[in-house]
Design a protein around this motif. Structure first.
Motif, PDB file in Angstrom:
ATOM      1  N   THR A  25     -11.743  -3.610 -11.907  1.00 53.03           N
ATOM      2  CA  THR A  25     -12.251  -2.460 -11.158  1.00 53.03           C
ATOM      3  C   THR A  25     -11.638  -2.431  -9.760  1.00 53.03           C
ATOM      4  O   THR A  25     -11.211  -1.378  -9.279  1.00 53.03           O
ATOM      5  CB  THR A  25     -13.792  -2.510 -11.056  1.00 53.03           C
ATOM      6  OG1 THR A  25     -14.323  -2.558 -12.383  1.00 53.03           O
ATOM      7  CG2 THR A  25     -14.349  -1.320 -10.317  1.00 53.03           C
ATOM      8  N   ALA A  26     -11.576  -3.592  -9.121  1.00 55.94           N
ATOM      9  CA  ALA A  26     -10.985  -3.671  -7.777  1.00 55.94           C
ATOM     10  C   ALA A  26      -9.520  -3.253  -7.807  1.00 55.94           C
ATOM     11  O   ALA A  26      -9.069  -2.488  -6.945  1.00 55.94           O
ATOM     12  CB  ALA A  26     -11.133  -5.083  -7.223  1.00 55.94           C
ATOM     13  N   ARG A  27      -8.772  -3.732  -8.799  1.00 57.30           N
ATOM     14  CA  ARG A  27      -7.352  -3.356  -8.908  1.00 57.30           C
ATOM     15  C   ARG A  27      -7.196  -1.852  -9.082  1.00 57.30           C
ATOM     16  O   ARG A  27      -6.328  -1.231  -8.472  1.00 57.30           O
ATOM     17  CB  ARG A  27      -6.691  -4.094 -10.074  1.00 57.30           C
ATOM     18  CG  ARG A  27      -6.179  -5.463  -9.719  1.00 57.30           C
ATOM     19  CD  ARG A  27      -5.268  -6.027 -10.799  1.00 57.30           C
ATOM     20  NE  ARG A  27      -5.931  -6.171 -12.093  1.00 57.30           N
ATOM     21  CZ  ARG A  27      -6.655  -7.214 -12.449  1.00 57.30           C
ATOM     22  NH1 ARG A  27      -6.822  -8.215 -11.636  1.00 57.30           N
ATOM     23  NH2 ARG A  27      -7.210  -7.268 -13.650  1.00 57.30           N
ATOM     24  N   THR A  28      -8.029  -1.264  -9.918  1.00 56.09           N
ATOM     25  CA  THR A  28      -7.967   0.180 -10.158  1.00 56.09           C
ATOM     26  C   THR A  28      -8.211   0.952  -8.864  1.00 56.09           C
ATOM     27  O   THR A  28      -7.474   1.873  -8.531  1.00 56.09           O
ATOM     28  CB  THR A  28      -9.023   0.592 -11.216  1.00 56.09           C
ATOM     29  OG1 THR A  28      -8.747  -0.108 -12.426  1.00 56.09           O
ATOM     30  CG2 THR A  28      -9.007   2.082 -11.458  1.00 56.09           C
ATOM     31  N   VAL A  29      -9.241   0.570  -8.142  1.00 59.48           N
ATOM     32  CA  VAL A  29      -9.597   1.268  -6.906  1.00 59.48           C
ATOM     33  C   VAL A  29      -8.534   1.042  -5.824  1.00 59.48           C
ATOM     34  O   VAL A  29      -8.132   1.982  -5.138  1.00 59.48           O
ATOM     35  CB  VAL A  29     -10.995   0.816  -6.416  1.00 59.48           C
ATOM     36  CG1 VAL A  29     -11.286   1.327  -5.029  1.00 59.48           C
ATOM     37  CG2 VAL A  29     -12.057   1.294  -7.401  1.00 59.48           C
ATOM     38  N   LEU A  30      -8.061  -0.187  -5.688  1.00 58.05           N
ATOM     39  CA  LEU A  30      -7.073  -0.492  -4.649  1.00 58.05           C
ATOM     40  C   LEU A  30      -5.711   0.131  -4.948  1.00 58.05           C
ATOM     41  O   LEU A  30      -4.943   0.409  -4.023  1.00 58.05           O
ATOM     42  CB  LEU A  30      -6.946  -2.005  -4.468  1.00 58.05           C
ATOM     43  CG  LEU A  30      -8.183  -2.664  -3.866  1.00 58.05           C
ATOM     44  CD1 LEU A  30      -8.078  -4.177  -3.929  1.00 58.05           C
ATOM     45  CD2 LEU A  30      -8.417  -2.188  -2.445  1.00 58.05           C
ATOM     46  N   ALA A  31      -5.423   0.388  -6.229  1.00 57.49           N
ATOM     47  CA  ALA A  31      -4.172   1.050  -6.584  1.00 57.49           C
ATOM     48  C   ALA A  31      -4.149   2.485  -6.059  1.00 57.49           C
ATOM     49  O   ALA A  31      -3.075   3.069  -5.878  1.00 57.49           O
ATOM     50  CB  ALA A  31      -3.965   1.030  -8.093  1.00 57.49           C
ATOM     51  N   GLU A  32      -5.321   3.039  -5.795  1.00 56.57           N
ATOM     52  CA  GLU A  32      -5.404   4.412  -5.286  1.00 56.57           C
ATOM     53  C   GLU A  32      -5.140   4.504  -3.788  1.00 56.57           C
ATOM     54  O   GLU A  32      -4.999   5.598  -3.247  1.00 56.57           O
ATOM     55  CB  GLU A  32      -6.792   4.980  -5.599  1.00 56.57           C
ATOM     56  CG  GLU A  32      -7.070   5.085  -7.084  1.00 56.57           C
ATOM     57  CD  GLU A  32      -8.524   5.387  -7.398  1.00 56.57           C
ATOM     58  OE1 GLU A  32      -9.318   5.603  -6.458  1.00 56.57           O
ATOM     59  OE2 GLU A  32      -8.864   5.419  -8.594  1.00 56.57           O
ATOM     60  N   VAL A  33      -5.092   3.357  -3.106  1.00 58.42           N
ATOM     61  CA  VAL A  33      -4.829   3.352  -1.664  1.00 58.42           C
ATOM     62  C   VAL A  33      -3.351   3.671  -1.454  1.00 58.42           C
ATOM     63  O   VAL A  33      -2.468   2.993  -1.979  1.00 58.42           O
ATOM     64  CB  VAL A  33      -5.183   1.986  -1.034  1.00 58.42           C
ATOM     65  CG1 VAL A  33      -4.779   1.942   0.429  1.00 58.42           C
ATOM     66  CG2 VAL A  33      -6.666   1.709  -1.191  1.00 58.42           C
ATOM     67  N   ASP A  34      -3.090   4.707  -0.698  1.00 54.84           N
ATOM     68  CA  ASP A  34      -1.729   5.143  -0.422  1.00 54.84           C
ATOM     69  C   ASP A  34      -1.082   4.195   0.593  1.00 54.84           C
ATOM     70  O   ASP A  34      -1.641   3.983   1.678  1.00 54.84           O
ATOM     71  CB  ASP A  34      -1.769   6.572   0.135  1.00 54.84           C
ATOM     72  CG  ASP A  34      -0.403   7.141   0.433  1.00 54.84           C
ATOM     73  OD1 ASP A  34       0.606   6.537   0.028  1.00 54.84           O
ATOM     74  OD2 ASP A  34      -0.339   8.206   1.086  1.00 54.84           O
ATOM     75  N   PRO A  35       0.088   3.616   0.257  1.00 55.01           N
ATOM     76  CA  PRO A  35       0.763   2.728   1.207  1.00 55.01           C
ATOM     77  C   PRO A  35       1.048   3.413   2.553  1.00 55.01           C
ATOM     78  O   PRO A  35       1.015   2.772   3.598  1.00 55.01           O
ATOM     79  CB  PRO A  35       2.066   2.354   0.492  1.00 55.01           C
ATOM     80  CG  PRO A  35       1.778   2.563  -0.956  1.00 55.01           C
ATOM     81  CD  PRO A  35       0.798   3.692  -1.022  1.00 55.01           C
ATOM     82  N   GLY A  36       1.295   4.705   2.524  1.00 51.87           N
ATOM     83  CA  GLY A  36       1.511   5.441   3.773  1.00 51.87           C
ATOM     84  C   GLY A  36       0.267   5.470   4.639  1.00 51.87           C
ATOM     85  O   GLY A  36       0.338   5.326   5.863  1.00 51.87           O
ATOM     86  N   ASP A  37      -0.888   5.621   3.997  1.00 55.42           N
ATOM     87  CA  ASP A  37      -2.157   5.593   4.732  1.00 55.42           C
ATOM     88  C   ASP A  37      -2.392   4.218   5.333  1.00 55.42           C
ATOM     89  O   ASP A  37      -2.904   4.088   6.451  1.00 55.42           O
ATOM     90  CB  ASP A  37      -3.330   5.955   3.817  1.00 55.42           C
ATOM     91  CG  ASP A  37      -3.328   7.414   3.417  1.00 55.42           C
ATOM     92  OD1 ASP A  37      -2.612   8.223   4.044  1.00 55.42           O
ATOM     93  OD2 ASP A  37      -4.053   7.750   2.447  1.00 55.42           O
ATOM     94  N   GLU A  38      -2.013   3.195   4.576  1.00 53.65           N
ATOM     95  CA  GLU A  38      -2.181   1.826   5.056  1.00 53.65           C
ATOM     96  C   GLU A  38      -1.306   1.592   6.288  1.00 53.65           C
ATOM     97  O   GLU A  38      -1.756   1.029   7.290  1.00 53.65           O
ATOM     98  CB  GLU A  38      -1.818   0.853   3.935  1.00 53.65           C
ATOM     99  CG  GLU A  38      -2.279  -0.549   4.160  1.00 53.65           C
ATOM    100  CD  GLU A  38      -2.110  -1.413   2.933  1.00 53.65           C
ATOM    101  OE1 GLU A  38      -3.122  -1.976   2.491  1.00 53.65           O
ATOM    102  OE2 GLU A  38      -0.983  -1.534   2.416  1.00 53.65           O
ATOM    103  N   GLU A  39      -0.082   2.073   6.247  1.00 49.08           N
ATOM    104  CA  GLU A  39       0.818   1.930   7.396  1.00 49.08           C
ATOM    105  C   GLU A  39       0.308   2.735   8.592  1.00 49.08           C
ATOM    106  O   GLU A  39       0.354   2.270   9.727  1.00 49.08           O
ATOM    107  CB  GLU A  39       2.231   2.379   7.021  1.00 49.08           C
ATOM    108  CG  GLU A  39       3.244   2.116   8.111  1.00 49.08           C
ATOM    109  CD  GLU A  39       4.666   2.392   7.674  1.00 49.08           C
ATOM    110  OE1 GLU A  39       5.520   2.541   8.562  1.00 49.08           O
ATOM    111  OE2 GLU A  39       4.931   2.460   6.457  1.00 49.08           O
TER     112      GLU A  39
END
Length: 181
Positions: free
Chosen positions: A109-123
């Motif tokens: 579940t964590a992997r599924t949810v974290l895969a939705e995090v946009d790397p651009g948003d993280e940067e």
């Protein structure tokens, strides 16, 4: 109403229990009270019921029922948690994964949810954190500022490569005025 020294502290274990109390009614009240405050993972609720000495069979049955009707949903909880912690604390996926693990969210579940995090948003979030911290670093040597900023991002779960790239970009911005420039 009784006041506890720490607002986040659990109320004493004897609240709600009487000699003739129905364990299922007490457990249901505990669950509803907890969920009325904020969303919680199934694991967190299981722990709270165990601390309040609710029999395991009663706890399991009620938790299953709450899941069936949608009052407990670990995937929705994880999405909301990730969104909130990323927005308010600027945490990277690595730190978010650790927090979800502590909350008892299944790895899949964590992997599924974290895969939705946009790397651009993280940067972008890392850039916001660096710019905010730079306000208090005026007059510092660029090397010192770099070391402190990269360390801050590392503590928030950012990879070294991303941390250095963001810090380098932000230190190159015209608003930064370190001592050695």
């Amino acid at each position: 109403m009784a006041q506890w020294p720490n607002r986040r502290a659990e109320p004493p274990d004897d609240l709600g229990w009487t000699e003739d109390a129905d364990p299922e009614s007490v457990a249901r009240k505990i669950l509803l009270d907890q969920l009325s405050i904020t969303a919680r993972s199934r694991h967190e609720l299981e722990e709270r019921l165990a601390r309040r000495n609710v029999p395991e069979d009663v706890a399991g049955r009620l938790l299953d029922r709450f899941e069936e009707v949608g009052l407990i949903n670990d995937e929705a909880f994880a999405r909301a948690w990730v969104d909130s912690r990323q927005r308010t604390r600027g945490l990277a996926r690595t730190a978010l994964a650790a927090e979800l693990r502590r909350k008892g969210i299944a790895d899949e579940t964590a992997r599924t949810v974290l895969a939705e995090v946009d790397p651009g948003d993280e940067e972008d979030a890392a850039g916001v954190l660096v710019r905010k911290k730079l306000r208090s670093m005026r007059g510092l040597d660029t090397q010192v500022a770099t070391r402190r900023l990269v360390g801050m991002l590392a503590r928030k779960g950012y990879s070294p490569g991303l941390a250095y790239a963001v810090v380098k970009r932000e230190l190159g911005a015209p608003e930064w005025s370190g001592d050695d420039e």
